[in-house]
Design a protein around this motif. Structure first.
Motif, short mmCIF file in Angstrom:
data_model
loop_
_atom_site.label_atom_id
_atom_site.label_comp_id
_atom_site.label_asym_id
_atom_site.label_seq_id
_atom_site.Cartn_x
_atom_site.Cartn_y
_atom_site.Cartn_z
N VAL A 128 42.93 9.08 -0.17
CA VAL A 128 42.29 8.86 -1.41
C VAL A 128 40.62 9.24 -1.24
O VAL A 128 40.17 9.99 -1.97
CB VAL A 128 42.18 7.29 -1.66
N VAL A 129 39.93 8.93 -0.01
CA VAL A 129 38.73 9.41 0.17
C VAL A 129 38.36 11.00 -0.05
O VAL A 129 37.74 11.45 -0.49
CB VAL A 129 38.10 8.75 1.20
N GLY A 130 39.52 11.53 0.77
CA GLY A 130 39.35 13.23 0.89
C GLY A 130 39.69 13.68 -0.46
O GLY A 130 39.13 14.57 -0.93
N VAL A 131 40.69 13.29 -1.30
CA VAL A 131 41.11 13.73 -2.57
C VAL A 131 39.94 13.68 -3.46
O VAL A 131 39.48 14.28 -4.27
CB VAL A 131 42.48 13.26 -2.98
N ALA A 132 39.27 12.19 -3.47
CA ALA A 132 38.31 12.16 -4.11
C ALA A 132 36.80 12.88 -3.93
O ALA A 132 36.46 13.59 -4.89
CB ALA A 132 37.82 10.52 -4.22
N ASN A 133 36.68 13.16 -2.82
CA ASN A 133 35.63 13.98 -2.09
C ASN A 133 35.94 15.58 -2.69
O ASN A 133 35.07 16.19 -3.09
CB ASN A 133 35.32 14.03 -0.72
N GLY A 134 37.09 15.99 -2.40
CA GLY A 134 37.47 17.44 -2.76
C GLY A 134 37.16 17.57 -4.48
O GLY A 134 36.80 18.39 -4.96
N GLY A 135 37.67 16.54 -5.23
CA GLY A 135 37.49 16.18 -6.74
C GLY A 135 36.37 16.49 -6.94
O GLY A 135 35.82 17.06 -8.05
N PHE A 136 35.38 15.81 -6.57
CA PHE A 136 33.91 15.59 -7.00
C PHE A 136 33.42 17.11 -6.46
O PHE A 136 32.50 17.40 -7.26
CB PHE A 136 33.24 14.43 -6.31
N MET A 137 33.73 17.56 -5.48
CA MET A 137 33.09 18.83 -4.93
C MET A 137 33.59 20.09 -6.21
O MET A 137 32.79 21.09 -6.22
CB MET A 137 33.74 19.30 -3.59
#
Length: 92
Positions: A53-62
Motif C-alpha cells: 500500500v505504501v509503495g502504490v501510494a508513493n508511486g501514485g503521488f509521484m
C-alpha cells in the motif's frame, strides 16, 4: 489434526492410563505452537500488505506531481554531447 498422535503417546507401559499421562499438556503445548505460527504468519502478511500500500501510494503521488523543468545547467552534464570525443562516436 491427526498429526502423529502416536508420537505424542510415548512410553513403554502397556496400561492405557499410564500411556496417557502428560498427553494433555503436550497437546496444549502443540496447540499453542500452532497459534504462535499462525500469528507470525498473519503479521507477515500484514507487513507485506502495508508495504504494498505504501509503495502504490508513493508511486501514485509521484505521478501527480509535475516534472521539473530542465535546468539551464544541463549543458554541463555528461549527456549534453559537448564532449570532444562525441564526434568520434566513442564513449568516455
Amino acid at each position: 489434526m491427526l498429526d502423529d498422535t502416536d508420537l505424542l503417546i510415548d512410553g513403554n507401559a502397556y496400561d492405557g492410563e499410564a500411556q496417557l499421562v502428560g498427553l494433555e499438556e503436550k497437546v496444549w503445548a502443540r496447540v499453542g505452537e500452532r497459534r504462535d505460527r499462525t500469528r507470525v504468519g498473519q503479521v507477515r502478511v500484514a507487513a507485506v500488505a502495508l508495504a504494498l500500500v505504501v509503495g502504490v501510494a508513493n508511486g501514485g503521488f509521484m505521478l501527480l506531481y509535475p516534472r521539473p523543468e530542465p535546468s539551464e545547467m544541463r549543458v554541463f552534464t555528461v549527456t549534453a554531447g559537448l564532449s570532444p570525443l562525441s564526434g568520434l562516436d566513442s564513449r568516455g
